[in-house]
Design a protein around this motif. Structure first.
Motif, short mmCIF file in Angstrom:
data_model
loop_
_atom_site.label_atom_id
_atom_site.label_comp_id
_atom_site.label_asym_id
_atom_site.label_seq_id
_atom_site.Cartn_x
_atom_site.Cartn_y
_atom_site.Cartn_z
N ASP A 379 2.56 -55.71 61.70
CA ASP A 379 3.69 -54.88 62.14
C ASP A 379 3.78 -55.02 63.67
OD1 ASP A 379 5.46 -52.93 62.77
OD2 ASP A 379 4.23 -51.24 62.10
N LEU A 380 4.91 -55.48 64.16
CA LEU A 380 5.04 -55.71 65.61
C LEU A 380 5.54 -54.46 66.34
CD1 LEU A 380 6.94 -59.18 65.67
CD2 LEU A 380 4.50 -58.79 65.42
N THR A 381 6.05 -53.49 65.57
CA THR A 381 6.84 -52.42 66.20
C THR A 381 6.05 -51.53 67.16
OG1 THR A 381 6.49 -50.98 64.31
CG2 THR A 381 8.50 -52.31 64.28
N LYS A 382 4.72 -51.52 67.02
CA LYS A 382 3.93 -50.67 67.91
C LYS A 382 3.31 -51.47 69.05
CE LYS A 382 3.96 -46.98 64.96
NZ LYS A 382 4.48 -47.66 63.78
N MET A 383 3.55 -52.76 69.07
CA MET A 383 2.92 -53.59 70.10
C MET A 383 3.58 -53.36 71.45
SD MET A 383 2.11 -57.08 68.06
CE MET A 383 1.06 -56.98 66.60
N THR A 384 2.79 -53.47 72.50
CA THR A 384 3.32 -53.18 73.84
C THR A 384 3.10 -54.33 74.81
OG1 THR A 384 1.22 -52.09 74.29
CG2 THR A 384 3.07 -50.65 73.71
N SER A 385 2.35 -55.36 74.36
CA SER A 385 2.07 -56.47 75.28
C SER A 385 2.01 -57.78 74.49
CB SER A 385 0.73 -56.18 75.97
OG SER A 385 0.03 -57.36 76.18
N ILE A 410 11.92 -62.01 77.11
CA ILE A 410 11.80 -60.69 76.49
C ILE A 410 11.72 -60.86 74.98
CG2 ILE A 410 13.07 -58.55 75.95
CD1 ILE A 410 14.11 -58.48 78.79
N VAL A 411 10.78 -60.15 74.36
CA VAL A 411 10.72 -60.10 72.89
C VAL A 411 10.89 -58.64 72.50
CG1 VAL A 411 9.29 -60.52 70.86
CG2 VAL A 411 9.22 -62.12 72.77
N SER A 412 11.94 -58.36 71.71
CA SER A 412 12.19 -56.99 71.30
C SER A 412 11.55 -56.78 69.93
CB SER A 412 13.70 -56.76 71.24
OG SER A 412 13.97 -55.55 70.59
N VAL A 413 10.83 -55.66 69.79
CA VAL A 413 10.09 -55.44 68.53
C VAL A 413 10.53 -54.16 67.82
CG1 VAL A 413 8.08 -56.81 69.18
CG2 VAL A 413 8.17 -54.39 69.84
N GLY A 414 11.74 -53.69 68.15
CA GLY A 414 12.27 -52.49 67.49
C GLY A 414 13.49 -52.02 68.26
N PRO A 415 14.26 -51.08 67.68
CA PRO A 415 15.52 -50.68 68.31
C PRO A 415 15.37 -49.82 69.57
CG PRO A 415 15.13 -49.45 66.26
CD PRO A 415 14.04 -50.46 66.36
N ASP A 416 14.24 -49.18 69.75
CA ASP A 416 14.12 -48.26 70.89
C ASP A 416 13.92 -49.03 72.20
OD1 ASP A 416 13.53 -45.08 71.13
OD2 ASP A 416 12.58 -46.21 72.76
N ARG A 417 14.46 -48.42 73.28
CA ARG A 417 14.27 -48.94 74.63
C ARG A 417 12.83 -49.36 74.89
NH1 ARG A 417 16.56 -44.37 78.68
NH2 ARG A 417 18.74 -45.01 78.48
N GLN A 419 10.56 -50.33 72.84
CA GLN A 419 10.01 -51.43 72.03
C GLN A 419 10.50 -52.79 72.58
OE1 GLN A 419 11.60 -49.42 68.51
NE2 GLN A 419 9.62 -49.74 67.53
N THR A 420 10.21 -53.00 73.85
CA THR A 420 10.69 -54.20 74.54
C THR A 420 9.52 -54.79 75.32
OG1 THR A 420 12.76 -53.01 74.83
CG2 THR A 420 12.50 -55.01 76.12
N ILE A 421 9.20 -56.04 75.02
CA ILE A 421 8.00 -56.64 75.65
C ILE A 421 8.41 -57.79 76.55
CG2 ILE A 421 5.80 -57.78 75.15
CD1 ILE A 421 5.74 -56.23 72.51
N ASN A 422 7.97 -57.70 77.82
CA ASN A 422 8.23 -58.77 78.78
C ASN A 422 7.14 -59.81 78.69
OD1 ASN A 422 10.65 -57.87 80.29
ND2 ASN A 422 9.34 -56.11 80.67
N ARG A 423 7.53 -61.08 78.70
CA ARG A 423 6.51 -62.15 78.69
C ARG A 423 6.48 -62.84 80.05
NH1 ARG A 423 7.67 -66.53 75.88
NH2 ARG A 423 5.63 -67.08 75.10
#
Ligand code: IMP
Length: 423
Positions: A379-385, A410-417, A419-423
């Motif tokens: 599940d990616l939705t809780k990932m932060t990094s 940027i990899v987005s892992v859910g609809p919320d602001r 849930q956005t991961i910068n690479r």
């Protein structure tokens, strides 16, 4: 200072609203440059979901000024409802939202004409959102349109009547069954115009070019997607504006040499709403899973979106036409546990393998050729990094970056602001 652009690279619904919302903290001005209420930009934060239609996605941020550019078409009735939806958030939109005098107005009869035109096409219909977009842009290029700036002239109602009468004659000409009560529609329309006139109208090209000179930062927000572009999309199953990078120049009055970053937004798979060719479309359980997990229903019409694998041939084409400098991948979380993934890397076109988007991508001419990947299970939705990304996701991203020759920042892992991961 330069202008950055944010564009959808597929058939719309890539998640542009969310990314504009995430990026707005870095910009002084957010400017919409084309389309109208056919768009539905969804933003989610603090447990609230909001869909914007014509208003730029920077409206929820404290500082950003939001500009509706000359390339946009505005339906006053829809627009006023959209403003009312903002009331609960205590947004001072009279201070934060300004409108180009050169933006065209969608009249009630434009909506009726859209319905009549679609009805007359039968099976060949475009699948339009029926918001009057096509007829309004037709009046713009036909030099008959009514612009926001006209509302400041005493004569505008006369112009309105002439145009509405002409539209009624055209509706009759289509000879299809479109029921309407124009008087009732006009009461709502003129009421909405009154409220619209309480906002600030500007010469937006002047405003934006002065802002550039003053060193302000501007993000131009696109609507729909590159494959719906009137010139470069899957014509005639397209919208009626230039959704690609060039549209930002004509839709805001900024010169090409003022554009710096071009953010290209794409989903880890592909969707399309409405009619038209879609080479990687699926009709099996995989498609229904994508639709179910990804909530793939149109934000404006509620229609189910068609779903399929990622099409790299089409994505490369969109990156090229737009000059994309960095990519944002959305909805990778939807694919978790899919077993295996496919990416279309070339087409079999009339018996020959090709890797560019040809003139005709109807199913009788084009069969996708796929590369297969193992899918991530986590599940990616809780990932932060990015350090938490599963190996399979990293392999997928690396493959896409290599093929497209553009970094996925940027990899987005859910609809919320969040849930956005910068690479
Ligand atoms: P229109 O722009 O409403 O006339 O619709 C023309 C085509 O573009 C139809 O296939 C619509 O479904 C599609 N379309 C228009 N706006 C959007 C959008 O914001 N997202 C996805 N598809 C859209």
């Amino acid at each position: 200072m330069a202008v950055d652009l944010l564009l959808g690279l597929q058939w719309g619904d890539e998640g542009k609203g969310k990314i504009v919302d995430v990026l707005t903290k870095d910009y002084d001005i957010i400017a919409r440059f084309q389309g109208g209420p056919n768009a539905g930009h969804t933003l989610e934060f603090d447990g609230i979901k909001h869909v914007l239609r014509t208003i730029p996605s920077g409206i929820f941020h404290k500082k950003a000024i939001n500009v509706i550019g000359n390339g946009v078409v505005i339906d006053p009735v829809v627009f006023i409802k959209e403003l009312e939806g903002l009331d609960q958030f205590n947004i001072d939109y009279k201070a934060k939202l300004i409108i180009s005098r050169k933006a065209h107005l969608i009249l009630p009869t434009h909506r009726l004409l859209d319905a009549a035109s679609e009805a007359s096409k039968g099976k060949a219909k475009i699948g339009s959102t029926l918001k009057g977009i096509g007829p309004t842009y037709m009046d713009k290029t036909g030099r008959n349109g009514i612009r926001v700036g006209d509302l400041e002239l005493d004569s505008w109602k006369e112009k309105y009547r002439n145009l509405a009468d002409k539209h009624e004659a055209m509706i009759k000409f289509y000879n299809v069954d479109v029921q309407y009560d124009l008087e009732e529609m006009e009461v709502e329309f003129f009421e909405a115009i009154k409220l619209l006139k309480e906002l600030t109208f500007i010469d937006s090209e002047e405003y934006l070019n002065q802002a550039i000179k003053e060193g302000k930062t501007i993000l131009a927000e696109g609507a729909q997607g590159s494959l719906l572009d009137i010139d470069f999309g899957t014509y005639p199953f397209v919208t009626s504006s230039n959704t690609t990078a060039a549209g930002a120049c004509t839709g805001l009055g900024i010169a090409p040499n003022k554009v710096k970053e071009v953010y290209g937004i794409f989903k880890a798979y592909t969707t399309r709403v409405g009619s038209g060719p879609f080479p990687t479309e699926l009709f099996d359980e995989v498609a229904s899973n994508m639709a179910k997990v990804g909530h793939e229903f149109g934000a404006v019409t509620g229609r189910p979106r068609r779903c399929g694998w990622l099409d790299l041939v089409a994505l490369k084409y969109a990156c090229q036409v737009n000059g994309v400098t960095q990519l944002n991948m959305m909805k990778g979380d939807v694919l978790s546990g899919f077993g295996s993934l496919k990416v279309c890397t070339s087409y079999n076109y009339k018996g020959k393998a090709i890797s560019h988007l040809p003139y005709n991508i109807e199913p009788e001419n084009v069969t996708p050729i796929y590369t297969e990947f193992p899918c991530w299970k986590e599940d990616l939705t809780k990932m932060t990094s990015p350090s938490q990304f599963p190996k399979e996701l990293n392999e997928y991203i690396d493959f896409l970056e290599k093929e497209l020759e553009i970094p996925i920042k940027i990899v987005s892992v859910g609809p919320d602001r969040k849930q956005t991961i910068n690479r």
